[in-house]
Write a protein that holds these residues in place. Structure first.
Motif, PDB file in Angstrom:
ATOM      1  N   ARG A 158      42.039  31.745  51.953  1.00  8.67           N
ATOM      2  CA  ARG A 158      41.280  32.005  50.839  1.00  8.67           C
ATOM      3  C   ARG A 158      39.928  31.674  50.999  1.00  8.67           C
ATOM      4  O   ARG A 158      39.720  31.000  51.873  1.00  8.67           O
ATOM      5  N   ASP A 200      45.162  40.518  51.916  1.00  7.56           N
ATOM      6  CA  ASP A 200      45.539  39.797  50.997  1.00  7.56           C
ATOM      7  C   ASP A 200      44.734  38.661  50.514  1.00  7.56           C
ATOM      8  O   ASP A 200      44.801  38.093  49.504  1.00  7.56           O
ATOM      9  N   VAL A 207      41.687  38.401  49.935  1.00  5.61           N
ATOM     10  CA  VAL A 207      40.693  38.954  49.078  1.00  5.61           C
ATOM     11  C   VAL A 207      41.437  38.890  47.746  1.00  5.61           C
ATOM     12  O   VAL A 207      40.581  38.254  46.753  1.00  5.61           O
ATOM     13  N   ALA A 208      42.728  39.452  47.377  1.00  3.58           N
ATOM     14  CA  ALA A 208      43.379  38.847  46.275  1.00  3.58           C
ATOM     15  C   ALA A 208      43.455  37.405  45.983  1.00  3.58           C
ATOM     16  O   ALA A 208      43.266  36.895  44.847  1.00  3.58           O
ATOM     17  N   ARG A 209      43.949  36.784  46.912  1.00  5.79           N
ATOM     18  CA  ARG A 209      44.198  35.185  46.582  1.00  5.79           C
ATOM     19  C   ARG A 209      42.900  34.651  46.171  1.00  5.79           C
ATOM     20  O   ARG A 209      42.875  33.403  45.398  1.00  5.79           O
ATOM     21  N   GLY A 252      38.627  40.626  44.838  1.00  6.02           N
ATOM     22  CA  GLY A 252      38.888  42.105  44.964  1.00  6.02           C
ATOM     23  C   GLY A 252      39.460  42.852  43.723  1.00  6.02           C
ATOM     24  O   GLY A 252      39.759  42.397  42.787  1.00  6.02           O
ATOM     25  N   ASN A 293      42.590  45.546  46.680  1.00  2.40           N
ATOM     26  CA  ASN A 293      41.924  44.170  47.423  1.00  2.40           C
ATOM     27  C   ASN A 293      40.837  44.555  48.152  1.00  2.40           C
ATOM     28  O   ASN A 293      40.268  43.939  49.325  1.00  2.40           O
TER      29      ASN A 293
END
Length: 425
Positions: free
Chosen positions: A80, A256, A258-260, A264, A268
């Motif tokens: 992250r 992923d 980016v989402a965490r 995003g 994402n």
């Protein structure tokens, strides 16, 4: 010491570190690039693997060979980004601080996002070619296909290299004719779009090419699932497209992490200013290439042209000046059409692909929206240019911003088609 951290050592990330290492004093700037492994893959080459035009060793080289001296290359999976503390956390526990962050981790096919796509037919009669593994598996399976229904399918837009599905359909038609079995294969092109492409003039032209080749088009098809037992695509409105061999482009999504990191959108991709590529949420964060949400093609040319603008803007920013460069969404793409020919399209945020000549009026040598041998050779030559010019950050004699020079403006109410006047060039 100021720190620039680049996440992703693909096309955009590699170009950025090569260009900025030359222009940022090593005594004042520490530059680091992070990627998961040491394999740099020439993704436009995936299209050619199933047809035997390229071999696997022609599309993979070692990443470190393209990273300049004075840039640290870190291998690891990104967990992250903590934008508040200006740091990146890797899955193995390492933490990398930064003063400026560039997210260039691209986009990835996600077959797991469509029910049934990863079912028992995956890489038996359902294949993708947007990954090295998928293209290699299709290369092994395609020679055994000699009759039936071959379906080329796009799950949803945006996808990287939006013309590649069309190219695959054209090349498949040519490949089947060369083998003398085209009359034994029904070719079908399935798209969520209302036509062959996103832009009207190009869509009409490419749609005509599909029709000429007797490739059926199933448009406005929003896939809901893949029925493995019946070997069929099923849409949300319950239309069905049966297949014997399905070549699909799964949903494309950003990384992923980016989402965490809370950076995003629903796919994402990082929201940025479409002209400067600067994050709309954090002034010291940029997203370049396929990782951003800009309304442009997710193509290598966009990464190339946008990096040119980004580098000059970044140098202004760190000097405390306003960023004066404005990326216009410029993209150009060769479109393989089979039989040793290809087209070229050139467009940006505001101007759709037009006919004409590129990059110079009259002389070209490339024809826009016209099938020529020169365009096919240009597509093949680009692999050498990619490895030897583009990635090392050497200059290419092409403008980063789109030019109207050589383009034919569509007819209007006042008369027929016309070339761009001098003030538009």
């Amino acid at each position: 010491m100021r720190r620039l951290l680049v996440l992703g050592g693909g096309t955009a990330g590699t170009m950025i570190v090569n260009k900025l290492r030359r222009r940022l004093p090593a005594s004042e700037w520490e530059i680091t690039v992070v990627d998961r492994d040491d394999d740099h893959r020439y993704q436009p080459g995936y299209l050619f693997l199933p047809f035997g035009t390229y071999s696997p060793d022609q599309v993979v080289r070692k990443r470190h060979a393209f990273i300049p001296d004075g840039v640290e290359l870190v291998f690891g999976e990104i967990d992250r980004v903590d934008a508040d503390s200006a740091s990146v956390h890797l899955e193995d526990g390492r933490t990398l601080p930064y003063d400026y962050l560039v997210i260039a981790t691209g986009t990835t096919p996600r077959p797991d996002q469509t029910p049934g796509m990863l079912g028992e037919q995956w890489r038996r009669s359902v294949f993708d070619f947007y990954s090295f593994e998928g293209a290699s598996a299709l290369a092994a399976a395609l020679p055994a296909f000699d009759h039936g229904r071959l379906v080329v399918h796009i799950t949803e837009m945006p996808i990287k290299c939006p013309v590649a599905p069309l190219e695959f359909a054209f090349l498949a038609d040519s490949w089947l004719r060369d083998r003398g079995i085209r009359d034994r294969v029904e070719l079908v092109y399935v798209t969520p779009l209302s036509g062959a492409f996103t832009q009207p003039i190009a869509s009409q032209h490419l749609g005509d090419m599909l029709e000429e080749r007797k490739i059926l088009v199933e448009s406005d098809f929003m896939v809901e699932r893949v029925d493995n037992e019946r070997k069929a695509l099923v849409s949300y409105d319950e239309r069905e497209v049966p297949f014997d061999l399905l070549v699909t482009i799964p949903l494309n999504m950003g990384a992923d992490f980016v989402a965490r990191s809370g950076l995003g959108d629903e796919l994402n991709y990082v929201p940025v200013d479409k002209h400067t590529l600067q994050s709309t949420a954090h002034a010291n964060v940029f997203a370049v290439g396929d990782a951003s949400d800009i309304p442009a093609s997710k193509a290598g040319s966009v990464a190339h042209f946008s990096v040119e603008i980004f580098v000059d803007n970044f140098l202004e920013l760190i000097d405390g000046k306003p960023m004066t460069g404005a990326f216009d969404g410029h993209a150009n793409c060769f479109v393989e059409s089979g039989d040793g020919k290809g087209l070229l399209i050139d467009f940006n945020y505001d101007t759709q692909p037009l006919t004409g000549r590129y990059p110079l009026p009259v002389v070209g040598p490339m024809g826009l929206l016209k099938e020529t041998r020169a365009n096919h050779l240009g597509k093949l030559a680009f692999r050498w240019i990619y490895w030897n010019v583009l990635l090392p950050g050497r200059p290419l004699p092409l403008p980063a911003l789109m030019s109207m020079a050589g383009k034919v403006v569509p007819a209007d109410d006042a008369g027929g088609p016309r070339s761009a006047p001098p003030e538009e060039e």
